[in-house]
Design an enzyme around this catalytic site. Structure first.
Site, PDB file in Angstrom:
ATOM      1  N   ASN A 262     -10.607  27.532 -24.022  1.00 31.24           N
ATOM      2  CA  ASN A 262      -9.486  26.763 -23.749  1.00 31.24           C
ATOM      3  C   ASN A 262      -9.858  25.485 -23.021  1.00 31.24           C
ATOM      4  O   ASN A 262     -10.935  25.638 -22.588  1.00 31.24           O
ATOM      5  CB  ASN A 262      -8.375  27.658 -23.302  1.00 31.24           C
ATOM      6  CG  ASN A 262      -8.681  28.229 -22.236  1.00 31.24           C
ATOM      7  OD1 ASN A 262      -8.840  27.545 -21.001  1.00 31.24           O
ATOM      8  ND2 ASN A 262      -8.768  29.667 -21.969  1.00 31.24           N
TER       9      ASN A 262
ATOM     10  N   ASP B 223      -6.191  35.568 -24.232  1.00 32.43           N
ATOM     11  CA  ASP B 223      -5.589  36.806 -24.977  1.00 32.43           C
ATOM     12  C   ASP B 223      -6.218  37.496 -25.804  1.00 32.43           C
ATOM     13  O   ASP B 223      -5.558  38.847 -26.066  1.00 32.43           O
ATOM     14  CB  ASP B 223      -4.079  36.474 -25.175  1.00 32.43           C
ATOM     15  CG  ASP B 223      -3.281  35.967 -23.957  1.00 32.43           C
ATOM     16  OD1 ASP B 223      -3.549  36.445 -22.792  1.00 32.43           O
ATOM     17  OD2 ASP B 223      -2.528  34.853 -24.002  1.00 32.43           O
TER      18      ASP B 223
ATOM     19  N   LYS C 193     -25.652  33.592 -36.734  1.00 28.79           N
ATOM     20  CA  LYS C 193     -24.674  32.711 -36.980  1.00 28.79           C
ATOM     21  C   LYS C 193     -24.191  32.638 -37.992  1.00 28.79           C
ATOM     22  O   LYS C 193     -24.908  32.922 -39.083  1.00 28.79           O
ATOM     23  CB  LYS C 193     -25.614  31.343 -36.680  1.00 28.79           C
ATOM     24  CG  LYS C 193     -24.788  29.778 -36.909  1.00 28.79           C
ATOM     25  CD  LYS C 193     -25.311  28.834 -36.991  1.00 28.79           C
ATOM     26  CE  LYS C 193     -24.543  27.509 -37.541  1.00 28.79           C
ATOM     27  NZ  LYS C 193     -25.357  26.363 -37.870  1.00 28.79           N
TER      28      LYS C 193
ATOM     29  N   PHE D 156      -0.243  32.697 -12.431  1.00 28.52           N
ATOM     30  CA  PHE D 156      -0.150  31.461 -12.899  1.00 28.52           C
ATOM     31  C   PHE D 156       0.645  31.516 -14.269  1.00 28.52           C
ATOM     32  O   PHE D 156       0.419  32.703 -15.104  1.00 28.52           O
ATOM     33  CB  PHE D 156      -1.437  30.454 -13.180  1.00 28.52           C
ATOM     34  CG  PHE D 156      -1.645  29.770 -11.910  1.00 28.52           C
ATOM     35  CD1 PHE D 156      -2.100  30.207 -10.726  1.00 28.52           C
ATOM     36  CD2 PHE D 156      -1.372  28.501 -11.927  1.00 28.52           C
ATOM     37  CE1 PHE D 156      -2.381  29.578  -9.585  1.00 28.52           C
ATOM     38  CE2 PHE D 156      -1.605  27.618 -10.722  1.00 28.52           C
ATOM     39  CZ  PHE D 156      -2.297  27.983  -9.492  1.00 28.52           C
TER      40      PHE D 156
ATOM     41  N   LYS E 295       7.249  36.954 -16.846  1.00 28.35           N
ATOM     42  CA  LYS E 295       5.979  37.519 -16.253  1.00 28.35           C
ATOM     43  C   LYS E 295       5.862  38.052 -15.058  1.00 28.35           C
ATOM     44  O   LYS E 295       5.221  39.014 -14.510  1.00 28.35           O
ATOM     45  CB  LYS E 295       5.043  36.298 -16.366  1.00 28.35           C
ATOM     46  CG  LYS E 295       4.479  36.043 -18.119  1.00 28.35           C
ATOM     47  CD  LYS E 295       3.428  34.771 -18.139  1.00 28.35           C
ATOM     48  CE  LYS E 295       3.357  34.700 -19.609  1.00 28.35           C
ATOM     49  NZ  LYS E 295       2.550  33.508 -19.868  1.00 28.35           N
TER      50      LYS E 295
ATOM     51  N   LYS F  25       4.475  41.785 -15.139  1.00 23.10           N
ATOM     52  CA  LYS F  25       3.147  42.114 -14.609  1.00 23.10           C
ATOM     53  C   LYS F  25       3.114  42.599 -13.061  1.00 23.10           C
ATOM     54  O   LYS F  25       2.137  42.766 -12.427  1.00 23.10           O
ATOM     55  CB  LYS F  25       2.122  40.823 -14.727  1.00 23.10           C
ATOM     56  CG  LYS F  25       2.178  40.083 -15.996  1.00 23.10           C
ATOM     57  CD  LYS F  25       0.969  39.231 -16.203  1.00 23.10           C
ATOM     58  CE  LYS F  25       0.877  38.616 -17.623  1.00 23.10           C
ATOM     59  NZ  LYS F  25      -0.332  38.114 -18.037  1.00 23.10           N
TER      60      LYS F  25
HETATM   61  O1  PMT Z   1      -8.380  24.800 -14.799  1.00 21.43           O
HETATM   62  P1  PMT Z   1      -7.569  23.461 -14.921  1.00 21.43           P
HETATM   63  O2  PMT Z   1      -8.166  22.554 -15.801  1.00 21.43           O
HETATM   64  O3  PMT Z   1      -7.386  22.998 -13.525  1.00 21.43           O
HETATM   65  O4  PMT Z   1      -5.983  23.931 -15.315  1.00 21.43           O
HETATM   66  C1  PMT Z   1      -5.320  24.670 -14.664  1.00 21.43           C
HETATM   67  C2  PMT Z   1      -4.462  25.798 -15.380  1.00 21.43           C
HETATM   68  C3  PMT Z   1      -3.613  25.036 -16.450  1.00 21.43           C
HETATM   69  C4  PMT Z   1      -5.341  26.575 -16.131  1.00 21.43           C
HETATM   70  C5  PMT Z   1      -3.774  26.646 -14.511  1.00 21.43           C
HETATM   71  O5  PMT Z   1      -2.873  25.963 -13.767  1.00 21.43           O
HETATM   72  C6  PMT Z   1      -2.766  27.540 -15.163  1.00 21.43           C
HETATM   73  O6  PMT Z   1      -1.904  27.528 -15.608  1.00 21.43           O
HETATM   74  N1  PMT Z   1      -3.472  28.896 -15.444  1.00 21.43           N
HETATM   75  C7  PMT Z   1      -2.947  30.207 -15.934  1.00 21.43           C
HETATM   76  C8  PMT Z   1      -3.131  29.812 -17.332  1.00 21.43           C
HETATM   77  C9  PMT Z   1      -2.814  31.241 -18.247  1.00 21.43           C
HETATM   78  O7  PMT Z   1      -3.501  31.947 -18.762  1.00 21.43           O
HETATM   79  O8  PMT Z   1      -1.478  31.475 -18.243  1.00 21.43           O
HETATM   80  P2  PMT Z   1      -0.801  32.547 -18.997  1.00 21.43           P
HETATM   81  O9  PMT Z   1       0.458  32.445 -19.114  1.00 21.43           O
HETATM   82  O10 PMT Z   1      -1.426  32.816 -20.416  1.00 21.43           O
HETATM   83  O11 PMT Z   1      -1.297  33.890 -18.058  1.00 21.43           O
HETATM   84  C10 PMT Z   1      -0.275  34.550 -16.937  1.00 21.43           C
HETATM   85  C11 PMT Z   1      -1.269  35.210 -15.957  1.00 21.43           C
HETATM   86  O12 PMT Z   1      -2.023  36.128 -16.448  1.00 21.43           O
HETATM   87  C12 PMT Z   1      -2.478  34.090 -15.364  1.00 21.43           C
HETATM   88  O13 PMT Z   1      -2.424  34.305 -14.184  1.00 21.43           O
HETATM   89  C13 PMT Z   1      -3.566  34.506 -16.057  1.00 21.43           C
HETATM   90  O14 PMT Z   1      -4.680  34.419 -15.321  1.00 21.43           O
HETATM   91  C14 PMT Z   1      -3.402  36.103 -16.393  1.00 21.43           C
HETATM   92  N2  PMT Z   1      -3.612  36.773 -17.366  1.00 21.43           N
HETATM   93  C15 PMT Z   1      -3.755  36.303 -18.697  1.00 21.43           C
HETATM   94  C16 PMT Z   1      -4.135  36.850 -19.814  1.00 21.43           C
HETATM   95  C17 PMT Z   1      -5.175  38.118 -19.523  1.00 21.43           C
HETATM   96  N3  PMT Z   1      -5.741  38.434 -20.568  1.00 21.43           N
HETATM   97  N4  PMT Z   1      -5.216  38.223 -18.222  1.00 21.43           N
HETATM   98  C18 PMT Z   1      -4.718  37.797 -17.284  1.00 21.43           C
HETATM   99  O15 PMT Z   1      -5.177  38.234 -16.075  1.00 21.43           O
END
Ligand code: PMT
Length: 398
Positions: free
Chosen positions: A206, A275, A285, A322, A336, A340
């Site tokens: 991503n 995810d 490949k 986040f 969330k 979570k």
């Molecule tokens: O890195 P940059 O270019 O500076 O950009 C910053 C950002 C946009 C990546 C950052 O600000 C941000 O939003 N990060 C969270 C991105 C994300 O994965 O969001 P989510 O809504 O999919 O996940 C929610 C939370 O669960 C996040 O804290 C994530 O780290 C966590 N997560 C998600 C999936 C997973 N399998 N395990 C997790 O722990």
């Protein structure tokens, strides 16, 4: 102020160590220079003697320096052992406990913190032997100032040049002057994307650059915390004073976060963790053909949710997630927060042109059980500072 042993080893960056010695002095520290035989081929010891106003150590057995076994007496006097530039050779010797000159003997003899600024050709830096030695030293508590990208003396362009002297001085000063509102706290931060391999050359990733998470890690270190940063693939260097652990996929990130979670007072998950991952990684490949290609995907572990579950019944560590959302980020963040079982979600509307992935600025809303706070568009460094101000408040209430 402290006495810093500045080990200078044989690389073209040795001349920059003069500036590092001066920078440390400007911060009020006393510097004793130790030069390897290789370093002497690049810079004269007189230069360091004139700057440090001390005899430069170039020989373990110099006449007049053996009555009190100099490397042992110096080992107890110094507040920090800094090696800049640190060659692959000295990194290897430190990692393996080889003590065949003054500097390598001093490393074994001292209990002072150790900071190294590696500098070498890109291929050498990426060699498995050097990577393993760096990992060994990191696990032993040695800190690093990551090398920079750019033109190398050997004519290559890539990673490997000695970090800027100001950054080395800043990291050294930080290690010598632990102070700040997070002193004594351990903060675990995640940053960057994860890459989920499809085959030997392709992956699902991503657009996360790591900038947001690295800014948080840097700010927490400035506030005196011990900071462990678990980062997916990112081109950013380690912030000064931060222990950087690089990972690739969600599974590796999960393992490293869990390994450090027990010692953390606060965990901030800024990483954009995949995810889903391919159900199986193809060995070579995958050859293209005209038929449609179907890729079966399976869920990755949800690291943050696992941390929330593991904490059930306790309030520590503080958990901050986040949420990268399009649409109604605050409503989604609130879901969330509950699912979570975390203390705060930083809601990021990544559909905005002035927020989210790969920008130097961001605009977020902090969502807690008690309410919401929308922050104006600001540099990610400033957003990081506000996030830490608010999390420190939550930490105080735990
Ligand atoms: O890195 P940059 O270019 O500076 O950009 C910053 C950002 C946009 C990546 C950052 O600000 C941000 O939003 N990060 C969270 C991105 C994300 O994965 O969001 P989510 O809504 O999919 O996940 C929610 C939370 O669960 C996040 O804290 C994530 O780290 C966590 N997560 C998600 C999936 C997973 N399998 N395990 C997790 O722990």
């Amino acid at each position: 102020m402290a006495l810093v042993a500045l080990g200078v080893t044989g690389g073209i960056g040795a001349y920059k160590a003069v500036e590092i010695a001066r920078g440390l002095q400007k911060r009020g520290h006393d510097v004793v220079a130790i030069m390897s035989h290789g370093a002497l081929k690049f810079v004269g010891e007189v230069t360091f003697e004139a700057i440090t106003k001390r005899r430069v150590i170039t020989d373990q057995y110099a006449p007049g320096a053996n009555a009190d076994i100099e490397h042992i007496s110096l080992a107890t006097d110094i507040g920090l052992l800094l090696v800049a530039p640190a060659t692959a050779n000295v990194i290897g010797k430190f990692a393996h406990g080889i003590a065949d000159d003054f500097l390598t003997s001093l490393y074994l003899a001292t209990r002072a913190p150790v900071l190294m600024a590696p500098a070498m050709n890109t291929n050498m830096l990426e060699h498995d032997a050097v990577s393993r030695n760096l990992a060994t030293l990191t696990a032993r508590g040695v800190r690093f100032v990551d090398p920079g990208q750019g033109y190398l003396a050997c004519g290559w362009v890539g990673k490997g040049r000695l970090a800027e002297p100001d950054d080395v001085v800043e990291a050294a000063h930080h290690m010598l002057q632990p102070s700040g509102s997070l002193l004594g706290r351990m903060v675990l931060v995640t940053a960057g994307p994860t890459y989920e391999d499809i085959d030997a050359v392709r992956y699902i990733g991503n657009r996360s650059s790591g900038k947001m998470g690295y800014a948080i890690a840097a700010e927490a270190a400035r506030r005196g915390a011990r900071v462990v940063l678990v980062s997916g693939p990112s081109s950013l260097p380690a912030p000064p004073g931060v222990e950087l652990i690089r990972v690739r996929g969600a599974h590796n990130m999960h393992a490293e976060v869990m390994r450090h979670a027990a010692e953390a007072h606060m965990i901030i998950m800024a990483a954009a963790v995949a995810d889903y991952r391919p159900a199986a990684r193809a060995s070579g490949k995958i050859e293209k053909s005209d038929a449609p290609l179907e890729l079966a995907l399976v869920r990755t572990p949800d690291i943050l949710a696992d941390l929330g579950r593991a904490r059930t019944g306790r309030s520590s560590p503080l958990l901050i997630g986040f949420a990268a959302e399009v649409g109604d980020p605050v409503a989604r963040a609130r879901v969330k927060l509950r699912l979570k079982q975390v203390d705060m979600i930083v809601a990021n509307d990544v559909s905005r042109p002035d927020a989210g992935f790969d920008l130097d600025i961001n605009a977020v809303t902090l969502v807690t059980r008690d309410g919401e706070e929308a922050l104006p568009v600001a540099a990610k460094t400033a957003v990081a500072a506000v996030i830490l101000d608010r999390t420190e408040r939550l930490l105080a209430a735990v």
